[in-house]
Design an enzyme around this catalytic site. Structure first.
Site, PDB file in Angstrom:
ATOM      1  N   TYR A  86       0.806  -1.213   0.000  1.00 16.20           N
ATOM      2  CA  TYR A  86       0.000   0.000   0.000  1.00 16.20           C
ATOM      3  C   TYR A  86       0.848   1.276   0.000  1.00 16.20           C
ATOM      4  CZ  TYR A  86      -4.006  -2.953   1.291  1.00 16.20           C
ATOM      5  OH  TYR A  86      -5.000  -3.904   1.323  1.00 16.20           O
ATOM      6  N   LYS A 131       3.712 -15.093   3.178  1.00 15.89           N
ATOM      7  CA  LYS A 131       3.624 -15.904   1.955  1.00 15.89           C
ATOM      8  C   LYS A 131       5.059 -16.245   1.538  1.00 15.89           C
ATOM      9  CE  LYS A 131       1.056 -17.822  -1.280  1.00 15.89           C
ATOM     10  NZ  LYS A 131       0.232 -19.022  -0.976  1.00 15.89           N
ATOM     11  N   ASP A 149      -2.845 -17.952   2.991  1.00 17.63           N
ATOM     12  CA  ASP A 149      -4.045 -18.653   2.538  1.00 17.63           C
ATOM     13  C   ASP A 149      -4.502 -19.681   3.568  1.00 17.63           C
ATOM     14  OD1 ASP A 149      -1.613 -19.792   1.920  1.00 17.63           O
ATOM     15  OD2 ASP A 149      -2.187 -20.488  -0.065  1.00 17.63           O
ATOM     16  N   ASP A 175      -4.880  -6.300   6.438  1.00 19.25           N
ATOM     17  CA  ASP A 175      -6.116  -5.640   6.027  1.00 19.25           C
ATOM     18  C   ASP A 175      -7.195  -6.682   5.754  1.00 19.25           C
ATOM     19  OD1 ASP A 175      -7.998  -3.856   5.102  1.00 19.25           O
ATOM     20  OD2 ASP A 175      -6.934  -3.360   3.256  1.00 19.25           O
ATOM     21  N   ASP A 205     -10.487  -8.079   8.518  1.00 23.23           N
ATOM     22  CA  ASP A 205     -11.898  -8.015   8.139  1.00 23.23           C
ATOM     23  C   ASP A 205     -12.548  -9.392   8.240  1.00 23.23           C
ATOM     24  OD1 ASP A 205     -11.614  -5.342   7.697  1.00 23.23           O
ATOM     25  OD2 ASP A 205     -12.155  -5.387   5.580  1.00 23.23           O
TER      26      ASP A 205
END
Length: 345
Positions: A121, A167, A199, A223, A227
């Site tokens: 980001y 990852k 994942d 992020d 959520d």
């Protein structure tokens, strides 16, 4: 003790409505608090042309803590200057790099610690001559170390288990992340560390979230996972957050959006804003007892005075009043009604 100075940024949409309930709770629990209200987001664009006016930024830099409502307005969705840019600029100005996202419901009690000012980001981005668009994910070892150390310390204060999510089977930045976490682990022998690929972490959060204590991860993964964690413990409408720096003021804000479709109707659920206020009391003002009392009062009042989104009929003001009255019943604060009841709001 110096007088605490809070900058309140009501934001957009339902922001001013839920921010008012936060102001009333703060004034009740911390009578000496000084609250300075400033503009951010769409309201600031309309008034000044920028989503983060210099006056707002400077006030936040001088503050003890910042309490912010949601920002965003469909009017600016396709504009070059957008409300959300104000929040990103504020995080950078305060170096609020550690985003705490608690998720608690039933047997689930987990805390996601998201790195907030690095990664995809915040890296270089642009468009090449051939039309290719790129966003760059970058991390320096010092950025990883400081967020990991904060997560280790938080795990020490909780149940002593830290899950680092990356990852590493694909990304060099994730291999750096995993290496730094492993190097720091010996400094925290009372914390058990495990690594999960993102994942796999998402799948386990969705199916067995009660296994997690503290999760630390990079910006974009955090992020998304936070959520998801909010969804399995009640939804974004109830989810608070804290974004902390080292020594400077933190930013405390609800996770949900500005909900312009219900703005001005007095039916918005202020829970996420008030839970963010509890995080402010704990992490911003060093008042854990008041923070715990507010959290208990919120839970009790939600059960007895649910808002429309939870199947009840309570207005924003009515739930806020019920919470303040519950604080008085619990002996944490004097009654805001001089002995009256919550229904007066």
């Amino acid at each position: 003790m110096p007088t605490p100075r809070i900058v309140l940024l009501p934001g957009d949409g339902i922001g001013p409505e839920v921010a008012e309930q936060a102001r009333l709770v703060l004034e009740l629990l911390v009578p000496e608090v000084e609250i300075e209200e400033r503009l951010i987001g769409a309201a600031a664009i309309r008034a000044t042309g920028t989503p983060l006016p210099d006056e707002t930024r400077d006030a936040c830099l001088r503050a003890t803590a910042v309490l912010k409502g949601p920002v965003g307005d469909p009017e600016f969705d396709a504009a070059d200057v957008r409300p959300e840019q104000g929040l990103l600029s504020l995080r950078a100005a305060l170096d609020a790099y550690a985003n705490l996202r608690p998720s608690v419901a039933g047997e689930v009690d987990l805390l996601i610690v998201r790195e907030l000012v690095g990664g995809l980001y915040c890296g270089a981005r642009g468009v090449r001559d051939d039309g290719t668009v790129y966003d760059t994910c970058e991390y320096h070892p010092r950025q990883v170390e400081r967020i990991a150390r904060r997560a280790f310390r938080l795990a020490q204060e909780r149940r002593g288990h830290l899950t680092s999510v990356d990852k590493a089977n694909v990304l060099d930045t994730s291999r750096l992340w995993r290496r730094v976490v492993d190097e720091l682990a010996s400094d925290y022998p009372d914390v058990t560390v495990e690594h999960l690929l993102v994942d796999n972490a998402a799948m386990q959060l969705a199916t067995t979230p009660e296994q997690f204590d503290v999760i630390v991860t990079e910006n974009m993964f955090g992020d998304i996972l936070s959520d998801l964690a909010a969804a399995v413990t009640g939804g974004l409408g109830l989810a608070p957050s804290a974004s902390l720096s080292d020594g400077g003021p933190g930013i405390f804000e609800p996770v949900h959006g500005s909900a312009p479709d219900i703005a001005g109707r007095g039916i918005a659920n202020p829970t996420a804003m008030l839970r963010s206020t509890a995080l402010l009391l704990e992490h911003g003002l060093g008042r854990p007892e008041e923070a715990a009392a507010l959290s208990r009062a919120i839970d009790t009042s939600l059960a007895s005075t649910p808002t429309v989104d939870l199947g009840g009929t309570a207005t924003t003001a009515a739930l806020g009043a019920a919470i303040r009255e519950q604080l008085a019943v619990d002996g944490v604060a004097s009654s805001p009604y001089g002995g009256g009841d919550a229904a007066r709001a």
